[in-house]
Design a protein around this motif. Structure first.
Motif, PDB file in Angstrom:
ATOM      1  N   LYS A   1       0.850  -1.193   0.000  1.00  0.00           N
ATOM      2  CA  LYS A   1       0.000   0.000   0.000  1.00  0.00           C
ATOM      3  C   LYS A   1       0.882   1.238   0.000  1.00  0.00           C
ATOM      4  N   ILE A   2       0.571   2.167  -0.894  1.00  0.00           N
ATOM      5  CA  ILE A   2       1.290   3.441  -0.963  1.00  0.00           C
ATOM      6  C   ILE A   2       0.263   4.563  -0.839  1.00  0.00           C
ATOM      7  N   GLU A   3       0.405   5.367   0.187  1.00  0.00           N
ATOM      8  CA  GLU A   3      -0.549   6.446   0.441  1.00  0.00           C
ATOM      9  C   GLU A   3      -0.204   7.680  -0.387  1.00  0.00           C
ATOM     10  N   GLN A   4      -1.212   8.510  -0.616  1.00  0.00           N
ATOM     11  CA  GLN A   4      -1.002   9.739  -1.371  1.00  0.00           C
ATOM     12  C   GLN A   4       0.019  10.624  -0.668  1.00  0.00           C
ATOM     13  N   GLY A   5       0.976  11.143  -1.445  1.00  0.00           N
ATOM     14  CA  GLY A   5       1.968  12.062  -0.907  1.00  0.00           C
ATOM     15  C   GLY A   5       3.262  11.423  -0.445  1.00  0.00           C
ATOM     16  N   GLU A   6       3.378  10.096  -0.537  1.00  0.00           N
ATOM     17  CA  GLU A   6       4.625   9.442  -0.142  1.00  0.00           C
ATOM     18  C   GLU A   6       5.701   9.602  -1.209  1.00  0.00           C
ATOM     19  N   PHE A   7       6.944   9.546  -0.779  1.00  0.00           N
ATOM     20  CA  PHE A   7       8.092   9.502  -1.690  1.00  0.00           C
ATOM     21  C   PHE A   7       8.748   8.140  -1.470  1.00  0.00           C
ATOM     22  N   VAL A   8       8.545   7.243  -2.426  1.00  0.00           N
ATOM     23  CA  VAL A   8       8.980   5.858  -2.288  1.00  0.00           C
ATOM     24  C   VAL A   8      10.110   5.571  -3.271  1.00  0.00           C
TER      25      VAL A   8
ATOM     26  N   THR B   1       5.639  16.463 -17.255  1.00  0.00           N
ATOM     27  CA  THR B   1       4.785  15.667 -16.375  1.00  0.00           C
ATOM     28  C   THR B   1       3.963  16.555 -15.453  1.00  0.00           C
ATOM     29  N   LEU B   2       4.584  17.587 -14.891  1.00  0.00           N
ATOM     30  CA  LEU B   2       3.863  18.488 -13.984  1.00  0.00           C
ATOM     31  C   LEU B   2       2.742  19.222 -14.698  1.00  0.00           C
ATOM     32  N   ALA B   3       2.929  19.507 -15.977  1.00  0.00           N
ATOM     33  CA  ALA B   3       1.924  20.243 -16.741  1.00  0.00           C
ATOM     34  C   ALA B   3       0.608  19.488 -16.826  1.00  0.00           C
ATOM     35  N   GLN B   4       0.666  18.162 -16.748  1.00  0.00           N
ATOM     36  CA  GLN B   4      -0.580  17.389 -16.816  1.00  0.00           C
ATOM     37  C   GLN B   4      -1.256  17.275 -15.459  1.00  0.00           C
ATOM     38  N   ASN B   5      -0.678  17.911 -14.421  1.00  0.00           N
ATOM     39  CA  ASN B   5      -1.260  17.975 -13.082  1.00  0.00           C
ATOM     40  C   ASN B   5      -1.552  16.578 -12.524  1.00  0.00           C
ATOM     41  N   PRO B   6      -0.521  15.752 -12.399  1.00  0.00           N
ATOM     42  CA  PRO B   6      -0.746  14.369 -11.966  1.00  0.00           C
ATOM     43  C   PRO B   6      -0.916  14.240 -10.457  1.00  0.00           C
ATOM     44  N   ASP B   7      -1.505  13.143 -10.035  1.00  0.00           N
ATOM     45  CA  ASP B   7      -1.559  12.788  -8.615  1.00  0.00           C
ATOM     46  C   ASP B   7      -0.337  11.956  -8.229  1.00  0.00           C
ATOM     47  N   ILE B   8       0.224  11.263  -9.222  1.00  0.00           N
ATOM     48  CA  ILE B   8       1.323  10.328  -8.998  1.00  0.00           C
ATOM     49  C   ILE B   8       2.394  10.564 -10.058  1.00  0.00           C
TER      50      ILE B   8
ATOM     51  N   GLN C   1       6.867  17.417  -1.689  1.00  0.00           N
ATOM     52  CA  GLN C   1       6.490  18.043  -0.426  1.00  0.00           C
ATOM     53  C   GLN C   1       5.507  19.197  -0.599  1.00  0.00           C
ATOM     54  N   THR C   2       5.707  20.018  -1.627  1.00  0.00           N
ATOM     55  CA  THR C   2       4.865  21.209  -1.780  1.00  0.00           C
ATOM     56  C   THR C   2       3.558  20.930  -2.512  1.00  0.00           C
ATOM     57  N   MET C   3       3.575  19.958  -3.431  1.00  0.00           N
ATOM     58  CA  MET C   3       2.382  19.677  -4.224  1.00  0.00           C
ATOM     59  C   MET C   3       1.671  18.403  -3.784  1.00  0.00           C
TER      60      MET C   3
END
Length: 266
Positions: free
Chosen positions: A24-31, A159-166, A193-195
């Motif tokens: 399980k990987i939660e939203q906002g983790e850096f794995v 990648t950031l331009a497409q506004n991804p969640d992951i 961390q910021t997004m």
């Protein structure tokens, strides 16, 4: 949230790349996913966005069974997931901003696709993405005039331009020098961390993984043999991930090199 439930991946030639993956990987983790070459690291992250299909089990993203998506559903799903490659996957003969604008092509009307004309809003979003990775001043320069590190930052901006969640990153610093690698990793960390964008990164540089990720997953022969915080990574853990996998000279050298490099971190 990303959840693997008893996931298996076997290639048509009979090779088992992933075996009984529960994760399980939660939203906002850096794995950071670490392990020997051929251990299954790339397969693990590429299953998340359906670049590879699993052969058994379930892979859920926000409770959606990824393997059941079809056609347009897959394309919509992939809009939420950015993918960064070692090879950058840029078009060298066009400008930086045009490379970033490629991320909007799936959303264009037919006539805009045929003419290559983007909206003002899309151009502003592309410039904003370039600003986030510190290369706004390179927007109208051809990509083939940039350094490797700058090209990787263009790929990140796209990648950031497409506004991804992951964001999935497959060996993003493998071809970069140490100084440039640090700059690119700082970008990933800041964005995470910021997004609050989840970052799952397949990486050979264990010492870099320990410095930047907040979670380390060790893969050996298609199985997860470690899952924990960087502070929990010991020499014993590294030996379990990298040691006794193969008697080949290549793997023995990789194990020795890895243990030597990270000895100051554990």
């Amino acid at each position: 949230m990303i959840e693997f439930k008893n996931v298996q991946k076997t290639y048509p030639n009979g090779t088992t790349a992933l075996s009984n993956i529960n994760l399980k990987i939660e939203q906002g983790e850096f794995v950071a996913v670490i392990g020997l070459s051929g251990a299954g690291k790339s397969t693990l992250i590429r299953c998340i966005n359906r670049m590879h299909d699993i052969t058994d089990g379930q892979l859920l993203v926000d409770h959606v069974d990824v393997s059941k998506l079809r056609g347009k559903q897959i394309r919509r799903f992939r809009r939420r997931i950015g993918m960064i490659f070692q090879s950058f996957n840029l078009v060298n003969r066009i400008s930086v901003i045009n490379n970033v604008l490629v991320s909007f092509v799936p959303d264009l009307s037919l006539w805009r696709k045929l003419t290559g004309i983007f909206t003002k809003e899309q151009k502003l979003l592309a410039l904003e993405a370039l600003d986030k990775v510190g290369i706004l001043d390179k927007a109208y320069i051809r990509v083939d005039q940039l350094s490797g590190g700058q090209q990787q930052r263009v790929a990140l901006a796209r990648t950031l331009a497409q506004n991804p969640d992951i964001i999935l990153a497959d060996e993003p610093i493998a071809s970069l020098d140490p100084v440039t690698s640090k700059i690119v990793m700082e970008d990933f960390k800041r964005i995470n961390q910021t997004m609050k964008i989840s970052v799952i990164m397949n990486i050979h540089h264990v010492e870099v993984a320990l410095e930047y990720a907040n979670r380390i997953i060790g893969v050996r022969a298609g199985e997860i043999v470690f899952d924990g915080a960087p502070a929990e990574v010991s020499k014993r853990v590294l030996n379990n991930i990298y040691g006794n996998v193969s008697d080949s000279e290549e793997n023995n050298e990789e194990v020795a090199s890895t243990l030597e490099v990270v000895s100051g971190h554990v």
